[in-house]
Each structure stands twice: as C-alpha cells, then as structure tokens.
Motif scaffolding. Structure first.
Motif, PDB file in Angstrom:
ATOM      1  N   ALA A  69       0.785  -1.229   0.059  1.00 42.85           N
ATOM      2  CA  ALA A  69      -0.013  -0.103   0.241  1.00 42.85           C
ATOM      3  C   ALA A  69       0.966   1.149   0.181  1.00 42.85           C
ATOM      4  N   SER A 116      -7.463   9.064   3.621  1.00 42.37           N
ATOM      5  CA  SER A 116      -8.702   8.499   3.542  1.00 42.37           C
ATOM      6  C   SER A 116      -8.747   6.894   3.222  1.00 42.37           C
ATOM      7  N   LEU A 117      -9.461   6.280   3.850  1.00 43.29           N
ATOM      8  CA  LEU A 117      -9.597   4.774   3.814  1.00 43.29           C
ATOM      9  C   LEU A 117     -10.306   4.570   2.002  1.00 43.29           C
ATOM     10  N   ASP A 118     -10.480   5.572   1.554  1.00 45.88           N
ATOM     11  CA  ASP A 118     -11.062   5.547   0.047  1.00 45.88           C
ATOM     12  C   ASP A 118      -9.659   5.604  -0.793  1.00 45.88           C
ATOM     13  N   ASP A 119      -8.424   5.787  -0.190  1.00 45.54           N
ATOM     14  CA  ASP A 119      -7.264   5.747  -1.125  1.00 45.54           C
ATOM     15  C   ASP A 119      -6.944   4.288  -1.672  1.00 45.54           C
ATOM     16  N   THR A 120      -6.644   4.428  -2.826  1.00 46.93           N
ATOM     17  CA  THR A 120      -6.143   3.084  -3.764  1.00 46.93           C
ATOM     18  C   THR A 120      -4.836   2.861  -3.591  1.00 46.93           C
ATOM     19  N   GLU A 134      -7.072  -1.928  -8.713  1.00 45.15           N
ATOM     20  CA  GLU A 134      -6.705  -1.303  -7.481  1.00 45.15           C
ATOM     21  C   GLU A 134      -7.679  -1.587  -6.334  1.00 45.15           C
ATOM     22  N   VAL A 135      -7.406  -1.210  -5.219  1.00 44.70           N
ATOM     23  CA  VAL A 135      -8.192  -1.620  -4.083  1.00 44.70           C
ATOM     24  C   VAL A 135      -7.780  -0.528  -3.062  1.00 44.70           C
ATOM     25  N   SER A 136      -9.226  -0.281  -2.122  1.00 44.58           N
ATOM     26  CA  SER A 136      -8.878   0.681  -1.249  1.00 44.58           C
ATOM     27  C   SER A 136      -8.207   0.499   0.006  1.00 44.58           C
ATOM     28  N   LEU A 137      -7.752   1.248   0.883  1.00 44.13           N
ATOM     29  CA  LEU A 137      -7.308   0.966   2.349  1.00 44.13           C
ATOM     30  C   LEU A 137      -8.194   0.274   3.021  1.00 44.13           C
ATOM     31  N   ARG A 138      -9.492   0.700   2.713  1.00 44.56           N
ATOM     32  CA  ARG A 138     -10.690   0.012   3.519  1.00 44.56           C
ATOM     33  C   ARG A 138     -10.672  -1.523   3.026  1.00 44.56           C
ATOM     34  N   TRP A 139     -10.459  -1.835   1.852  1.00 45.45           N
ATOM     35  CA  TRP A 139     -10.328  -3.087   1.413  1.00 45.45           C
ATOM     36  C   TRP A 139      -9.279  -3.942   2.046  1.00 45.45           C
TER      37      TRP A 139
END
Length: 176
Positions: A69, A116-120, A134-139
C-alpha cells in the motif's frame, strides 16, 4: 490480547477496523501461550503448519500488504516464503511475537495517518489477482481481518492437537 471488540467511537471507522485486526491477532497469540519454542514449532496435524509458523507468516503478510500500500514492497524469494513459516537460527516465539508487535504498531500508524480509507493502490501482479485492479485501504483492512482470522482458526486446531487446550481454556490463561 483483545477478546471482545467494543463498539467504535462514533465515526471512528479506522479504530473499528484496527480493533478487529487486533482481536484476530489475539487468537493466534493465545494459541502460543505456555508453549516452548519446540512445542510451538511442532506440526501435529496433516498440514505443514506450526503455531509459531502461523504467527510469523501472519506478521510477514501484514507487513507485506502495508508495504504494498505504501508502494515500498520488495519481492520475496520462494525460500523466504518457506522460511516465513518456521523458526530460523536465533529466532524464538518471543522474538517472532516482538516482531509482530512492531508490525502491528506500524499497521496502526499507517492506517491512522492515511488521508482516506478510500485511497487506493494496485494489487500485485500475481495470477490470483485480476490484472490492473486497484483496491482501497478499507479493502486492505478488511483483507487483513480475513487473513488473520483464517489463520487464527488454524491456530485453534493446531493447539487442540498439541495438548487438547481449547480457545476457551487459553482465554483463561491469558488473564493470569
């Protein structure tokens, strides 16, 4: 070692995700309670997994995902992967758990500092991942929960095969 995840503070999604990761880490840590390095390295089931190997593996996986990440991940050789499941010269259960504490602190710092947890970030180029996704930090946080929980279940089975101790008995040990 967390046994129950309290409700998050209102709006603290990061705190909730991190608390669930820590709860699952605790399942693996508890499985190691009271064992010698030799016992923790034994492989009492048909698989090639040991309790200390699981702890070491989960710490490496968690660290690797955070590096991915951050876009600082390094390639690992097949030998490094295999070594990630066993104690090497100079390692012990204590040193593996200390390393995992450092990884956990870094994971918390990473998630707390992220804008942001939406960052990828891009998934690695591996056959089991879709190309170019790409995946988010939430993922990522959810993936770490899933990965750690899966191995915590393995740890329960291995510990029961070692000495018959169940997760409930180990919970009592963790409070002594």
């Amino acid at each position: 070692m967390v046994m129950h995840v309290n409700p998050e503070a209102r709006g603290d999604e990061r705190g909730a995700l991190l608390a669930f990761i820590e709860e699952q880490r605790g399942g693996i840590r508890r499985a190691l309670l009271g064992l010698t390095d030799e016992q923790a390295s034994s492989k009492p089931t048909a698989s090639d997994l040991s309790l200390v190997g699981l702890a070491k593996h989960v710490a490496h996986v968690e660290k690797g995902w955070i590096e991915l990440a951050r876009r600082t991940a390094a390639e690992r050789s097949p030998e490094e992967y295999v070594d990630g499941f066993r104690l090497l010269e100079g390692e012990s259960v204590k040193s593996v758990l200390a390393h995992w504490d450092e990884v956990a602190a870094d994971t918390e710092e990473f998630f707390r500092a992220a804008p942001s947890l939406d960052d990828t970030f891009p998934l690695p180029d591996e056959p089991w991942f879709p190309d170019g996704q790409e995946v988010s930090l939430r993922w990522l946080a959810l993936h770490l929960i899933r990965e750690t929980a899966r191995h915590a279940g393995h740890a329960d089975i291995i510990r029961e095969n070692l000495d018959g101790k169940t997760a409930f008995e180990l919970v009592a040990l963790s409070f002594r």
